[in-house]
Write an enzyme that holds these catalytic residues in place. Structure first.
Site, PDB file in Angstrom:
ATOM      1  N   HIS A  63      42.993  63.937 -61.432  1.00 43.41           N
ATOM      2  CA  HIS A  63      43.288  64.185 -60.020  1.00 43.41           C
ATOM      3  C   HIS A  63      44.074  63.014 -59.427  1.00 43.41           C
ATOM      4  O   HIS A  63      45.058  63.217 -58.714  1.00 43.41           O
ATOM      5  CB  HIS A  63      41.980  64.414 -59.262  1.00 43.41           C
ATOM      6  CG  HIS A  63      42.158  64.800 -57.841  1.00 43.41           C
ATOM      7  ND1 HIS A  63      41.845  63.937 -56.811  1.00 43.41           N
ATOM      8  CD2 HIS A  63      42.601  65.942 -57.257  1.00 43.41           C
ATOM      9  CE1 HIS A  63      42.093  64.547 -55.661  1.00 43.41           C
ATOM     10  NE2 HIS A  63      42.554  65.762 -55.903  1.00 43.41           N
ATOM     11  N   ASP A 105      44.137  69.456 -55.942  1.00 43.65           N
ATOM     12  CA  ASP A 105      42.751  69.625 -55.505  1.00 43.65           C
ATOM     13  C   ASP A 105      42.098  70.820 -56.187  1.00 43.65           C
ATOM     14  O   ASP A 105      40.939  70.752 -56.614  1.00 43.65           O
ATOM     15  CB  ASP A 105      42.684  69.782 -53.990  1.00 43.65           C
ATOM     16  CG  ASP A 105      42.992  68.498 -53.234  1.00 43.65           C
ATOM     17  OD1 ASP A 105      43.211  67.443 -53.874  1.00 43.65           O
ATOM     18  OD2 ASP A 105      43.019  68.552 -51.985  1.00 43.65           O
TER      19      ASP A 105
END
EC number: 3.1.1.4
Length: 138
Positions: A63, A105
Site C-alpha cells: 500500500h 486503498d
C-alpha cells in the site's frame, strides 16, 4: 469506551482518503483499520521501514509503495469516488489521482481481508527497533 472516544477525537482532524480508506477496510475486510492495522508490524501505520514481518504487514508495505507511485497528488488527503456493484468496490470519478488512490486503498483492504487468518497479535505495537533491516524495493 475511552478508546472509542480517543479514536473519534483523532478522526476529527483527518480528511480525504484516510477516512475513506477506513471505510473501505470496514466494507471489504469487516474490521476497523484504526483498531487492527494502525500500529501493526513495520509498515502498518505512519511511516514504514525494514522488512514486512508477515502477510498483513506486507499488505501495508505494498500500500505504501502504491501511494508512492501515485502521480501529482497527496494520497493521504485527496478524496475519491467509488461505487458498489454486486458487493464489489468500483473506483471511478473524473480525478485520475483519486482513482489511483482508491485502487491502492481497495487493494490493501482486499489484502487485509485475505490475510485475516494469519494476523498475529505479536506484531501489534511492534517496536520500531525491530524494523532495521534493509528494506526491499517497491
Amino acid at each position: 469506551m475511552r478508546t472509542l472516544w480517543i479514536v473519534a477525537v483523532l478522526l476529527l482532524g483527518v480528511e480525504g482518503s484516510l477516512v475513506q480508506f477506513e471505510t473501505l477496510i470496514m466494507k471489504i475486510a469487516g474490521r476497523s483499520g484504526l483498531l487492527w492495522y494502525s500500529a501493526y508490524g513495520c509498515y502498518c501505520g505512519w511511516g514504514g521501514h525494514g522488512l514486512p514481518q508477515d502477510a498483513t504487514d506486507r499488505c501495508c508495505f505494498v500500500h505504501d509503495c502504491c501511494y508512492g507511485k501515485a502521480t501529482d497528488c497527496n494520497p493521504k488527503t485527496v478524496s475519491y469516488t467509488y461505487s458498489e456493484e454486486n458487493g464489489e468496490i468500483i473506483c471511478g470519478g473524473d480525478d485520475p489521482c483519486g482513482t489511483q488512490i482508491c485502487e491502492c486503498d481497495k487493494a490493501a483492504a482486499i489484502c487485509f481481508r485475505d490475510n485475516i487468518p494469519s494476523y498475529d497479535n505479536k506484531y501489534w505495537l511492534f517496536p520500531p527497533k525491530n524494523c532495521r533491516e534493509e528494506p526491499e524495493p517497491c
